[in-house]
Write a protein that holds these residues in place. Structure first.
Motif, mmCIF file in Angstrom:
data_model
loop_
_atom_site.group_PDB
_atom_site.id
_atom_site.type_symbol
_atom_site.label_atom_id
_atom_site.label_comp_id
_atom_site.label_asym_id
_atom_site.label_seq_id
_atom_site.Cartn_x
_atom_site.Cartn_y
_atom_site.Cartn_z
ATOM 1 N N ASN A 1 5.034 -4.341 -8.398
ATOM 2 C CA ASN A 1 5.891 -3.578 -9.310
ATOM 3 C C ASN A 1 5.256 -3.382 -10.688
ATOM 4 O O ASN A 1 5.556 -2.394 -11.367
ATOM 5 C CB ASN A 1 7.265 -4.243 -9.426
ATOM 6 C CG ASN A 1 8.065 -4.099 -8.147
ATOM 7 O OD1 ASN A 1 7.649 -3.389 -7.224
ATOM 8 N ND2 ASN A 1 9.198 -4.764 -8.071
ATOM 9 N N ALA A 2 4.395 -4.303 -11.096
ATOM 10 C CA ALA A 2 3.663 -4.109 -12.354
ATOM 11 C C ALA A 2 2.653 -2.970 -12.189
ATOM 12 O O ALA A 2 2.430 -2.180 -13.114
ATOM 13 C CB ALA A 2 2.955 -5.398 -12.767
ATOM 14 N N MET B 1 4.545 0.195 -12.459
ATOM 15 C CA MET B 1 4.834 0.472 -13.865
ATOM 16 C C MET B 1 3.612 1.041 -14.574
ATOM 17 O O MET B 1 3.708 1.982 -15.360
ATOM 18 C CB MET B 1 5.282 -0.808 -14.589
ATOM 19 C CG MET B 1 6.674 -1.295 -14.226
ATOM 20 S SD MET B 1 7.944 -0.089 -14.657
ATOM 21 C CE MET B 1 7.517 0.144 -16.373
ATOM 22 N N TYR B 2 2.449 0.446 -14.300
ATOM 23 C CA TYR B 2 1.220 0.894 -14.971
ATOM 24 C C TYR B 2 0.937 2.369 -14.662
ATOM 25 O O TYR B 2 0.712 3.172 -15.557
ATOM 26 C CB TYR B 2 0.028 0.023 -14.544
ATOM 27 C CG TYR B 2 -1.267 0.464 -15.189
ATOM 28 C CD1 TYR B 2 -1.606 0.029 -16.462
ATOM 29 C CD2 TYR B 2 -2.127 1.342 -14.539
ATOM 30 C CE1 TYR B 2 -2.776 0.446 -17.077
ATOM 31 C CE2 TYR B 2 -3.299 1.774 -15.141
ATOM 32 C CZ TYR B 2 -3.621 1.327 -16.407
ATOM 33 O OH TYR B 2 -4.769 1.755 -17.014
ATOM 34 N N PHE B 3 0.956 2.711 -13.389
ATOM 35 C CA PHE B 3 0.630 4.095 -13.013
ATOM 36 C C PHE B 3 1.810 5.053 -13.200
ATOM 37 O O PHE B 3 1.621 6.253 -13.355
ATOM 38 C CB PHE B 3 0.121 4.152 -11.563
ATOM 39 C CG PHE B 3 -1.252 3.577 -11.388
ATOM 40 C CD1 PHE B 3 -2.369 4.257 -11.875
ATOM 41 C CD2 PHE B 3 -1.444 2.354 -10.768
ATOM 42 C CE1 PHE B 3 -3.645 3.729 -11.737
ATOM 43 C CE2 PHE B 3 -2.714 1.821 -10.618
ATOM 44 C CZ PHE B 3 -3.821 2.502 -11.105
ATOM 45 N N GLU C 1 4.154 5.022 -15.700
ATOM 46 C CA GLU C 1 4.479 5.362 -17.092
ATOM 47 C C GLU C 1 4.078 6.796 -17.431
ATOM 48 O O GLU C 1 2.950 7.208 -17.164
ATOM 49 C CB GLU C 1 3.740 4.416 -18.054
ATOM 50 C CG GLU C 1 4.472 3.123 -18.304
ATOM 51 C CD GLU C 1 3.882 2.320 -19.467
ATOM 52 O OE1 GLU C 1 4.329 1.208 -19.673
ATOM 53 O OE2 GLU C 1 2.965 2.843 -20.165
ATOM 54 N N ARG D 1 16.160 3.574 -17.929
ATOM 55 C CA ARG D 1 14.888 2.862 -17.690
ATOM 56 C C ARG D 1 15.170 1.377 -17.419
ATOM 57 O O ARG D 1 14.579 0.779 -16.522
ATOM 58 C CB ARG D 1 13.982 3.043 -18.910
ATOM 59 C CG ARG D 1 12.537 2.804 -18.664
ATOM 60 C CD ARG D 1 11.659 3.434 -19.744
ATOM 61 N NE ARG D 1 12.026 3.036 -21.081
ATOM 62 C CZ ARG D 1 12.514 3.837 -22.023
ATOM 63 N NH1 ARG D 1 12.656 5.127 -21.776
ATOM 64 N NH2 ARG D 1 12.828 3.380 -23.205
#
Lengths: 208, 208
Positions: free
Chosen positions: A70-71, A74-76, A78, A90
């Protein structure tokens, strides 16, 4: 160009491959299966990339690495259409993603894994399977409550939370859970809605 | 003014109270303890706020609600010094927060809960306790590896990830884990570093 270490049969890995397919991003893919102590993720080289010894893990050209499915989403994610601009929407997306890792994945995914992987045979005690069934059904019921009210988990538009929870929900039958219209019609309709998105790829799709 | 439903003895609830104390935010606090089937979180009224029946849960003046401890941290933490501006550093923060919910909380916190709460007595089988000990020790070792390299989990500055993991790590001894300088000196030093922050409050601090 970055490298994604991922497990073809894993929902956690699939979530990342699914988002990257939607975003049309190219990357090198290293497949690793759940294969006991000899698997790639047990090597010293991999443990330097991710000390938990788990995939998915991303390795950037700089040599820096990022793990936790899930991180990575989030990284890709955003700045794309998969992350709502509104602050509360959000936060709702985060809510479902943490729910997924703490509750849904820990029950629905784990019960499937216990059946699928011979290495998990020790977890097949009747008590363990019964507890996972209760927890998994409860987490699917929580989704049904929400999807009765909104077409996607955080409202009218698809977000990372939907891709995230699609990962293990679409294959929940492998763990003995019913996600058909017979018992959970809103979840079943939502699964179809996610599947119909332009750019969707199935679990067994891997980049060439 | 918003309302926070939180459990005084819970690390998941404490994380939220800790951030709100750091940020100096005022709110109404409703305390609920883990009290079997008669607890507030089992009421129909609460289940409409959060269908998982868990705290912490925030209720805004609008009547909208937000749950999952780490999603609440994200909601209030955005735009403060606890969320890094750099994209990869921010993703690392997410990485530790998902690690916490999927791995650390599911082992370190659960093993403590099994000992603390009489309601969890059914989980005190030797096999279950042994598995939780292995998992919890592994998750604490992963933290030790990182904290050997950087003063905080995502680098040189404190972030939500540190407040998040402080929640159950500072009390890990309740679950039979060693987080003293004897065996995990980097984790022990980090615990002290988080505790020394201006604005820090202990687990048993509750807003008046």
């Amino acid at each position: 160009m970055f490298t994604l270490y991922s497990m073809p049969s894993s929902g956690n890995s699939y979530k990342v491959r699914l988002l990257l397919a939607h975003l049309g991003l190219s990357y090198d893919h290293v497949a690793t299966e759940y294969d006991g102590d000899n698997t790639l993720t047990r090597t010293g080289d991999f443990l330097r990339k991710n000390p938990t010894g788990k995939v998915p893990t991303v390795e950037f050209e700089s040599g820096e690495c990022l793990s936790e499915s899930n991180a990575i989403l989030m990284y890709f994610g955003e700045g794309t259409r998969f992350v709502p601009a509104d602050r509360l929407a959000r936060a709702r997306m985060y809510q479902w993603m943490f729910f997924e890792q703490n509750f849904h994945e820990a029950t629905v995914a784990v019960r499937s894994a216990v059946y699928i992987y011979p290495q998990r045979e020790m977890d097949r005690s009747p008590e363990r399977l019964a507890a996972l069934l209760v927890g998994g059904n409860k987490s699917l019921d929580v989704m049904e409550v929400q999807l009765n009210k909104t077409p996607y988990l955080t409202g009218d538009a698809i977000t990372l939370a939907d891709l995230c929870l699609y990962g293990y929900t679409h294959s929940a039958d492998k763990g003995g859970f019913d996600v058909t219209s017979r018992s959970r019609s809103s979840v079943a309709d939502w699964l179809e809605r996610v599947r119909q998105q332009t750019g969707h790829v199935p679990l067994d799709w891997l980049p060439v």
